[in-house]
Design an enzyme around this catalytic site. Structure first.
Site: not given
Lengths: 502, 502, 502, 502
Positions: D162, D283
């Site tokens: 999880h 970027s």
């Protein structure tokens, strides 16, 4: 400062060189032809705005716009090769401009913009274009279906359920059913267009900029109805494209059903319609074959579009909010789905418009069927006071008997029919002979229908008239949309020219 | 005539008995609980209309409606077992009525109706109900997001792209981004509702009827905005349901991204937020575990809904126009998708409303990141006259250096930062110290932003105000829809009562 | 220590109470009936092992096993209601045992086990069972197809491409084609079974245990061929289930094509075959209808299974390695897909075995077709020395002419045919009249074929003989698998009994 | 006879000209580059066989093969443009040969063959090639994972469930888990290869031929392991390709989980691993960004492959048995899925091999977690005689307390830990201090594990040794397959040369 001859990617200020194989895996350059023009024009609009906002000088703007115009000219002629180890069309174009103008001037082009909002812009521009084209083709298909429906108003056909003859009616009703589907498809396109046609530019990387970008000006220059306000939403969301794909998939499933009908209707066994040679395909070895390949391909392309929608939704599942590179992979899925949809509508339009139905065969097959059983049962309700369930049983028994003996209703006279029914019912049924005769007459039977929207001459005529008016309205709305775009186009070109000529 | 004790299916007038295994394969009885009430009410509306149109007598109508009311009462209490070898709920109900009233009277219930238009009606009624509920839950989620956005206006967070810290902003902006997605989801629901809420009843098998059915009366009784006019379209199309499913799938992909964010943010490593115990799940063996299972399930249910949409579209691909039994299999796919969507929106609403964000941790992680690099670069543009590309290089170099030495911007004073940048640039940069200080101050940095829709205090406030007004309008529109339905409900009940009491 | 009357979940040692709605969203209890028995038996095997390894005492083991046997008895009778606010069947069963035996004894049942490895075990046990059943049904369908192929060896049919008559052959060849597909389906099932039939138990939460669990003993007790060794792999992977689903989907796409063929063949227009009444479905209003609903449903269920596979794959996409709650949602997708596959194979077996083909109609339609065109062209190659392309042109021209005049080959005598061809060719063609006669005789034409695997009497006979032998081998292999399982079953029961009786 | 200058399609003997738009919709020419070589070599093998069987003369065969060799040479150099209004590569190649050799000789190339069996051949040849490549890449990835697992044997990590820290173990165990998945992927590829590698050629249009084609010779020439016997099966089935796609999709879902793990692990917040610059992406505007784009793209491409599988299955659903044009649309879906899979395996291999894990950070995060809770509970079982459920409660309570005070196990000495536990238990627990110390020491804790396949030094070593042997075997099997293909290649080339040189 680093010189222009620096071969490293213009973006890798912090990072070392990229691995060749990684670049191949990363790069969308091959697929970016699709948005080459959109990227150039989006960039021009951005530069015009930067100039108007005094973020860059008019001189710099002019130089940059000139280079972009050069690239655009080449692109329009198909002479701009997207090549050379770039991650995408954005890096390619900026690099080309910098190559010419140097970092000092060319390096200003991307001010206040990130690939995140830029690609969102390109996708919206491109999707908008596809939507407009699909919209237009859908309007044409609607006209074709309507014209055909008008033409085939007296063509008798057995309407089918479960591919079994169900009720006798008119081919027009079939065509009008599909027309109504297309009308809803167009409504969906219209609504989606409103959500697509908003500008994300100015969202920058994800949080906006400290520079005074005028987002609404860019939107106006590019014909958008406004901006996607929230900056995270602008770079992160693709629901507008998923909506467009869903609409395409829904539309295609319906077209695939027309294709299926026509494939079946053009078998030797049905023999309801024959494709013109010009729309049929031969076998390489069987000299006699005439295959409905375009219809089979439309059916298959429906499957492809379903898969592309699945892929697009799956791609979005569970990725973090914000721009993720996953989104890059979504682009070609959108183009392919919308492109295939556009040409599928076109081909089905052409096919439907050229179909020659074999009216006699259609009537004959209807006439020898049991498909008037329901009207017979309804006559028992109306004239004999029986319940539906009782009359269903009586007519069902009769069909059973006839089927066993290899005969049908039409092998009986109205008197014999009356007698047979009364024998089964065990009582007098009082159905007027004239009514039975009309039921037995395949050409007059549908005139018995009285319900709204039924396959009857009156209702079909009414449907046709209403849809004529509706399609006229639809056409005008569409023209208005196109007009808006061309108006904003003019504004864009004037703004561009005004900078270039100064 | 066959007596009521005839055990054979009431529909098999022509056919012999059905094979047991074939019936099991055919029957949708187990799944039809979902539309039991819809089927009963649709049938009642049909019978009221038959009566008003004098197709059946008032006496017969009264007897039939009484039986239907009995069945409805049982159904509401959950005491009506759908069992006994029927193909579906339609056959079940008609058989129950015939059992009581005999073929002569009970056998009139289905007059002028076929299962083809009846099931289309049931699906539309049921889908409408789900849409209304999803609409309502979506409105609530929108309110929750808006309230939370208002609450977290000063919570600093690093906005992420590629799951890497990108720009520093406010948690509100994140919440507002998702709010805007939900707003578009609601717009789609609204548009879809118009297409769902039309009555197909009266299309009969596929071509309409020779009996004077009043289709518009049935539509009015059941709260529809009108009819699906063309009879073939009415029984053959399911685009309205495919549209509802698409909307659900699009909505879920977005919710799954919220879930993903929260799963990641509640790891020990991120530690941005902790789920309340009441929304977390333990391990059966590891005593320390606190698992975000509801969020993982929402992510997984998104996958399921994508699969259900795929199945629904695939099912429609290439089947002949008209009613085909394939359509039966589509029903549970719709219910399951809409049901899961409804409860997923609900659980995410509850989750978001109960989240406690760890503001200090969020601020600390933002502060020690490099996520102010863009604002720094923009300062170089504004104050030093550099191009974006030049300033990108300079700041990129600095980040590279800092990263190698394991430090970040905040480990520098504004003076040191200035010096470092100038060293790289090889020239004076003239950025005011106050600007550098603001950039270095994670709490003041976002205030530098000036663009529309950016992650800045002013823009966030503006967004919040606009959306407050918008959600109010949305709420009123929704109420109007609900009001229309309850008005038509009254009309239905009065019409029913008027026959029953006579 | 907390007492048994503590109503809180037995797992929430660290956590406070769960929210009711969250529990509803979380709980798989409703769906866990499917694995109730598997979970009980898996638990028993685990407890037997714990006992043999002296991890728990024989006394405790005996007490626990007794309770489990009680629950199993109820479960077998269908009297065990899965209810009461548990997350799943695992928590339910352990809670039931603890309720009876207290935390001190009952609390030992889950020692060394986590739900992560437990559910992986249950899924494997349940998938194994479905695979075995599908395997068995596939073997039966293979036998049915083979028997039918033997029966229809002299039934002439036109084989279709593009749903157009292509070449004349035998119905047997069609049936054998589908048999060969099923044979490959069985091979895939066999291979998948090997990957399914491995025990994950003992992987514990994810990293194994410090207790001396004997993983191989559990595997032996439950009939597994071994263990999934790596503990992370054991709890994290579901490729075995995805493989089973893929196999089911591939199998179903093929069965859907048989269904499609039969739907088309049983139209009034084709009239090749009539379904027995027992496998057909009526209309509720049209008394004459006889609908192939089971075949349409099989086609639709294929779509559903494709969607379930899509959902399952989508669910697995991009979730972190390890057990994630997403996996829970995968369970019902697997059951539904495998269950529908099993019953679809069964219904198609029954349908095929009961089909009565209309031999005269089939022959007549073949005879009046142009489907001997290829054999005619090949005669031109053999006897006239023409190239394929030349002979294709000549025969193609002839077909064009005949089609225009509404005639076919069979309207020509062999002499006329010869003359027509020579007229087109503009030369003598020297094809023996006997050959032309054989080509014109629909019953003798297929005997001209000489290639391996062709639709000719000899090749069909050969295929049938080979497949008889193959299916015998397949049957024996299958029996061996079943025997292994029943042997291990005995070992399990003896081990259980030995503890219980002590 | 028609002359070569006849511009009409060589196949349209019966049919008039095709519509331009229909041809565009029909033609697969653009996509057929993928099978250009396969089509040429398949055609050569066919001609060699025709020659050996004396169906065409050696002279004719020689002329035809020469032309094919010419085309092949061009194709290999990438100089063969597929253009000119043909339906597909088959028509293109035959037309090119006829252009050179005329209808009399060139028109013999396609004798006894149809596009139906020809394209099935091409797809099998191409799929085989992809499978071989994927197989090879998978073997390499397996080696990379194994080498890395060996390297990271002492790297402590918290294993996750999880996405929460679950149990402490070794990074090796994680890598071995994925290795085992790949091993099963390879097993599936191996099995699929057997089904792909069979020749359909000689099935002709659908029913075989009256010419003495030697199907097994063609199979031998092209390296197939035998033929697809039944002629209908040979042209109609695509299960082999669906199987290959399923395998690819299953494999990709697993790779996408590795990608997800690494994306999360390379966040600033986790900081477990840093991608080398060469595999990271920048970027365009944020100077500091280092984005794991290749991993995000792999995740997205998994979605695409799921969509392609969906499309392929959907395409096959419900189409009539026999060759349908739908199948054409399936081709590019296969190539795209297999191509993306191949390069995704490659990029993940490179990524994994270059990863540098931050061992200290990994250990630190494990050490300060609660992930030793299970081992603590097991100590209570072993030494204190408590049941799992009791010990779970005690340790759970302790974690709750520690969490509230912001501390963890490691903030306690073994004595303090002992005392805390006893306080909660309300009794003495008798756990040896040495055991508690080992549990508190993150580096020694995993050594406590004793179960087969657990994350412990011994079990990891055992796993590594076994997999070394296994991969060696796998490598040898693969070599044998490659050897077979190259042997048959030689046979093909000798056969070709022997005709050409005569």
């Amino acid at each position: 400062m680093a010189s222009n001859s620096d071969r490293k990617s213009i973006y890798r200020s912090r990072l070392g060189e990229i691995d060749k194989e990684a670049l191949d895996y990363l790069s969308s350059l091959n697929e970016d032809y699709e948005i080459l023009l959109e990227d150039l024009e989006g960039t021009e609009a951005h530069v015009i705005m930067l100039c108007k906002q005094n973020i860059i000088s008019k001189e710099d703007a002019k130089l940059i716009l000139k280079e972009l115009e050069e690239l655009k000219k080449k692109a329009v002629k198909g002479e701009l090769e997207l090549e050379g180890g770039f991650e995408d069309v954005h890096e390619f174009i900026e690099s080309k401009v910098i190559e010419k103008l140097g970092l000092e001037v060319g390096g200003k082009l991307h001010t206040g913009r990130s690939r995140n909002d830029q690609i969102a812009l390109d996708i919206r521009l491109r999707t908008r274009k596809y939507l407009i084209e699909i919209w237009e083709e859908a309007l044409k298909l609607a006209e074709v279906l309507l014209a055909k429906a008008e033409e085939e108003q007296d063509t008798i056909i057995a309407h089918y359920t479960h591919l079994q003859q169900a009720q006798i009616g008119y081919l027009s009703q079939y065509l009008l059913a599909h027309l109504d589907h297309i009308i809803r498809d167009i409504e969906r396109i219209k609504a989606c267009y409103q959500r697509v046609n908003r500008s994300p530019l100015g969202a920058c990387a994800i949080a906006g900029s400290t520079l005074p970008l005028d987002r609404e000006l860019v939107a106006r220059l590019l014909g958008f109805d406004g901006v996607i306000e929230n900056s995270i939403d602008a770079v992160s969301s693709r629901d507008f494209a998923l909506e467009a794909l869903s609409i395409a998939a829904i539309m295609m499933t319906n077209l695939s059903r027309i294709a299926e009908d026509l494939i079946i209707w053009s078998t030797s066994e049905f023999d309801y319609v024959e494709l013109p040679d010009s729309l049929a395909s031969p076998s390489s070895i069987m000299p006699h074959k005439k295959n409905p390949c375009i219809l089979e391909l439309l059916r298959a392309r429906t499957a492809k579009i379903i898969g592309l929608l699945t892929a697009s939704l799956t791609l979005m599942k569970g990725i973090p909010t914000g721009y993720d590179r996953d989104l890059q992979e979504g682009k070609p899925l959108i183009w392919e789905a919308l492109r295939e949809t556009r040409r599928s509508i076109k081909i089905i339009s052409k096919t439907v418009s050229q179909l020659k139905f074999k009216k006699d065969r259609l009537k004959e097959m209807a006439a020898k069927s049991y498909a008037s059983a329901l009207e017979l049962a309804e006559a028992l309700i109306k004239y004999s006071g029986l319940s539906l369930r009782e009359s269903h049983k009586i007519v069902g028994s009769l069909v059973r008997r006839l089927h066993q003996s290899g005969t049908s209703f039409r092998d009986l006279s109205s008197q014999e029919l009356s007698k047979e029914l009364e024998k089964i019912a065990g009582r007098s049924l009082r159905i007027p002979q004239s009514v039975l005769e009309q039921i037995l007459d395949v050409e007059r039977l549908p005139q018995l229908r009285v319900t709204l929207g039924s396959s009857s001459p009156t209702e079909i005529k009414k449907q046709i008239e209403k849809r004529k008016r509706l399609l006229k309205e639809f056409g005008e709305e569409f023209k208005k949309i196109v007009k808006n775009l061309s108006d904003s186009r003019k504004y864009f070109e004037e703004s561009l020219a005004s900078i270039l000529r100064d």
